[in-house]
Design a protein around this motif. Structure first.
Motif, mmCIF file in Angstrom:
data_model
loop_
_atom_site.group_PDB
_atom_site.id
_atom_site.type_symbol
_atom_site.label_atom_id
_atom_site.label_comp_id
_atom_site.label_asym_id
_atom_site.label_seq_id
_atom_site.Cartn_x
_atom_site.Cartn_y
_atom_site.Cartn_z
ATOM 1 N N THR A 340 0.825 -1.224 0.000
ATOM 2 C CA THR A 340 0.000 0.000 0.000
ATOM 3 C C THR A 340 0.850 1.260 0.000
ATOM 4 O OG1 THR A 340 -0.155 0.312 2.398
ATOM 5 C CG2 THR A 340 -1.761 -1.182 1.362
ATOM 6 N N ILE A 341 2.062 1.191 0.393
ATOM 7 C CA ILE A 341 3.114 2.184 0.593
ATOM 8 C C ILE A 341 3.482 2.299 2.067
ATOM 9 C CG2 ILE A 341 1.877 4.403 0.941
ATOM 10 C CD1 ILE A 341 3.987 5.689 -0.876
ATOM 11 N N THR A 342 2.711 1.652 2.947
ATOM 12 C CA THR A 342 3.037 1.723 4.365
ATOM 13 C C THR A 342 3.088 0.340 4.987
ATOM 14 O OG1 THR A 342 0.725 1.890 5.108
ATOM 15 C CG2 THR A 342 1.863 3.951 4.596
ATOM 16 N N ALA A 343 3.896 0.245 6.021
ATOM 17 C CA ALA A 343 3.810 -0.859 6.970
ATOM 18 C C ALA A 343 2.783 -0.446 8.014
ATOM 19 C CB ALA A 343 5.181 -1.089 7.592
ATOM 20 N N LEU A 344 2.795 -1.060 9.179
ATOM 21 C CA LEU A 344 2.005 -0.550 10.293
ATOM 22 C C LEU A 344 2.857 0.526 10.949
ATOM 23 C CD1 LEU A 344 -0.612 -0.677 11.835
ATOM 24 C CD2 LEU A 344 0.361 -2.487 13.265
ATOM 25 N N GLU A 345 2.638 1.766 10.486
ATOM 26 C CA GLU A 345 3.464 2.900 10.888
ATOM 27 C C GLU A 345 3.148 3.303 12.328
ATOM 28 O OE1 GLU A 345 5.650 3.877 8.574
ATOM 29 O OE2 GLU A 345 4.772 2.619 7.000
ATOM 30 N N THR A 346 4.201 3.641 13.083
ATOM 31 C CA THR A 346 4.000 3.962 14.490
ATOM 32 C C THR A 346 5.077 4.922 14.954
ATOM 33 O OG1 THR A 346 3.651 2.982 16.682
ATOM 34 C CG2 THR A 346 5.347 1.970 15.308
ATOM 35 N N ARG A 347 5.175 5.071 16.249
ATOM 36 C CA ARG A 347 6.258 5.782 16.915
ATOM 37 C C ARG A 347 6.976 4.766 17.803
ATOM 38 N NH1 ARG A 347 3.593 10.160 20.520
ATOM 39 N NH2 ARG A 347 5.792 10.766 20.786
ATOM 40 N N MET A 348 8.171 5.118 18.241
ATOM 41 C CA MET A 348 8.889 4.246 19.163
ATOM 42 C C MET A 348 8.967 4.878 20.551
ATOM 43 S SD MET A 348 9.679 1.460 17.642
ATOM 44 C CE MET A 348 9.875 0.795 15.973
ATOM 45 N N GLN A 349 8.605 4.080 21.560
ATOM 46 C CA GLN A 349 8.891 4.509 22.926
ATOM 47 C C GLN A 349 10.400 4.601 23.121
ATOM 48 O OE1 GLN A 349 6.634 2.815 26.219
ATOM 49 N NE2 GLN A 349 5.376 1.680 24.737
ATOM 50 N N GLU A 350 11.113 3.661 22.520
ATOM 51 C CA GLU A 350 12.568 3.776 22.461
ATOM 52 C C GLU A 350 13.110 2.964 21.296
ATOM 53 O OE1 GLU A 350 16.663 3.419 25.119
ATOM 54 O OE2 GLU A 350 15.019 2.049 25.532
ATOM 55 N N LEU A 351 13.981 3.603 20.534
ATOM 56 C CA LEU A 351 14.870 2.926 19.602
ATOM 57 C C LEU A 351 16.270 3.085 20.185
ATOM 58 C CD1 LEU A 351 15.738 1.673 16.841
ATOM 59 C CD2 LEU A 351 15.940 4.023 16.016
ATOM 60 N N ARG A 352 16.976 1.973 20.315
ATOM 61 C CA ARG A 352 18.308 2.004 20.918
ATOM 62 C C ARG A 352 19.262 1.239 20.013
ATOM 63 N NH1 ARG A 352 19.218 3.092 26.340
ATOM 64 N NH2 ARG A 352 21.247 2.480 27.219
ATOM 65 N N ILE A 353 20.308 1.915 19.548
ATOM 66 C CA ILE A 353 21.277 1.297 18.651
ATOM 67 C C ILE A 353 22.689 1.518 19.176
ATOM 68 C CG2 ILE A 353 19.811 1.558 16.607
ATOM 69 C CD1 ILE A 353 21.591 3.937 15.792
ATOM 70 N N GLN A 354 23.567 0.596 18.814
ATOM 71 C CA GLN A 354 24.993 0.785 19.075
ATOM 72 C C GLN A 354 25.711 0.836 17.739
ATOM 73 O OE1 GLN A 354 27.049 -2.330 21.251
ATOM 74 N NE2 GLN A 354 28.508 -0.869 22.108
ATOM 75 N N VAL A 355 26.681 1.751 17.623
ATOM 76 C CA VAL A 355 27.376 1.980 16.360
ATOM 77 C C VAL A 355 28.854 1.646 16.524
ATOM 78 C CG1 VAL A 355 27.959 3.676 14.593
ATOM 79 C CG2 VAL A 355 25.733 3.790 15.742
ATOM 80 N N VAL A 356 29.346 0.748 15.681
ATOM 81 C CA VAL A 356 30.758 0.352 15.701
ATOM 82 C C VAL A 356 31.350 0.640 14.330
ATOM 83 C CG1 VAL A 356 32.389 -1.550 16.006
ATOM 84 C CG2 VAL A 356 30.326 -1.424 17.433
#
Length: 451
Positions: A340-356
């Motif tokens: 359709t052009i979208t997934a189940l779009e939402t917001r995140m309470q938290e996105l947490r990533i580590q970058v190496v």
């Protein structure tokens, strides 16, 4: 529409045990490919990848503390009782039990503190990036902006309370006509609320960022919509001219979404868009240094790869000094194709990533990894070409890291590797090849490290 980039990454191959040939992006396919044919990939080393898996933990100190507190209450009750004299004979037993419980509690607390310290060390320095008017832009990667944050390799970034589409204007109850109007009012831009840029110290073209997804927790609602057909978005705009938006409640304890009374969809949260500043010339800029967030590419970006859930990793080539990380487009779940052009779009309470940061690996394409699969991407405006690129990249990936000839890797891909359509609605379409790790003996599996 231009898709080639202006220059090749500087190649500084490290010593290695295999020849990579024309691995990644070196197709001789003519026409609509993203890359020019002079882009070549460089050597990879066989260092083992560091896999971080998310595990829920029981706080043993709290549990033991609860038992200890209960024991103390029982002792106080016994001391106040007229039967205390009769129980005097077993008083030493209670004292011994209390000391043992207190000792257990202290030991558990020490262990818990040690684990917390280790976890903090593993995460490096933890940065928190709020979503606000200074950190978020609508539908673009804007490399002309000063970095909102500078990080070192190994650092962790927490994004609390991320915004929904259209700078958080997509909220339950907002009609599809309003969403479409916002999109039309911002020509060339995506609907995504894009956070960035984030500068990675010492990152240079030819390097690779390893992005580890450590926590992905959505809000309790999501939206799936198709724009009115006049906008020409999605796979079937001519079939559905009216447009629609459906807001769904998410049951986070059960990790399901109620699509209808008798239809419940399992959730698989992931970030649809995460990437770095794209290479020059891969896609026409809206203005110098400003590129739409819609198409994925060699910088990753809007890959819409649903396998990038908690515990997964994406390896992204660096094209600009500092890499310049951008992210947005939070998803609660998505079917392959995203028609359709979208997934189940939402917001995140938290996105947490580590970058190496990995120096001078000279990838031409992003590569993904989960606990069970290596995932090789093919991206192009033409879905057939995207499939061809994914197949060639998977063959080269395998032959470069094992003793397989390319002919044997071709055969293995045909019988054991699944090629799936990632999405067909973001101008540049995607195919991803899923290579099961279970195919390989443990020693060989360790050898097939991405970096």
């Amino acid at each position: 529409m231009a898709h080639g980039h202006d220059q090749d990454p500087e190649s500084q191959p490290e010593p290695h045990h295999h020849s990579c040939g024309n691995l990644f992006g070196c197709s001789d396919e003519k026409g609509t490919g993203i890359f020019r044919e002079d882009i070549k990939d460089s050597a990879f080393t066989n260092r083992a990848a560091d896999h971080l898996l998310h595990m829920d933990e029981i706080n043993q100190a709290q549990f033991d503390g609860c038992l200890t507190a209960r024991g103390r209450s029982r002792r106080r009750l016994l001391r106040a009782s007229s039967f205390m004299g009769a129980l005097a004979a077993i008083g030493p037993w209670f004292t011994k039990l209390a000391h043992a419980a207190d000792s257990t509690e202290a030991h558990a607390s020490a262990l818990d503190g040690s684990a917390a310290t280790q976890k903090k060390e593993d995460e490096g320095h933890v940065h928190v990036v709020e979503s606000n008017d200074q950190t978020v832009r609508l539908g673009v990667y804007d490399t002309t902006l000063p970095p909102i944050l500078k990080i070192d390799s190994g650092d962790t970034i927490s994004f609390p309370n991320t915004w929904s589409h259209f700078l958080n204007q997509m909220q339950p109850g907002v009609p599809v006509e309003t969403l479409a109007k916002i999109r039309v009012s911002n020509p060339g831009k995506g609907p995504h609320s894009i956070i960035g840029p984030i500068y990675v110290n010492d990152a240079e073209p030819g390097d690779v960022l390893e992005v580890r997804y450590k926590r992905i927790l959505p809000f309790n609602w999501g939206a799936v919509f198709n724009n009115p057909g006049s906008l020409g978005t999605g796979l079937l705009p001519q079939d559905f001219p009216e447009g629609q938006v459906k807001y769904l409640s998410l049951d986070l304890p059960k990790m399901t979404a109620e699509f209808a009374k008798d239809i419940h969809v399992p959730l698989k949260p992931f970030q649809g868009t995460l990437g770095v500043a794209p290479p020059d010339g891969y896609f026409p800029p809206l203005s110098p240094g400003v590129t739409t967030s819609v198409p994925p590419g060699p910088h990753a970006g809007n890959t819409d790869l649903s396998e990038m859930a908690e515990g997964s990793t994406m390896f992204i080539p660096v094209w600009k000094p500092g890499a310049l990380i951008f992210t947005g487009d939070s998803h609660a779940v998505q079917g392959d194709g995203e028609i359709t052009i979208t997934a189940l779009e939402t917001r995140m309470q938290e996105l947490r990533i580590q970058v190496v940061l990995h120096k001078q690996k000279n990838f031409a394409w992003p590569i993904a990894e989960t606990p069970t699969h290596w995932i090789i991407l093919g991206l192009d405006k033409d879905l057939n070409v995207a499939m061809t690129l994914a197949a060639r990249n998977a063959i080269n990936f395998l032959s470069a890291r094992t003793s397989l000839t390319k002919l044997d890797a071709y055969a293995l891909c045909s019988i054991a590797v699944s090629f799936r359509v990632t999405q067909v609605v973001d101008i540049v379409r995607g195919v991803h090849a899923l290579i099961p790790k279970s195919l390989f003996a443990p020693d060989l599996r360790k050898q097939i490290a991405v970096v």
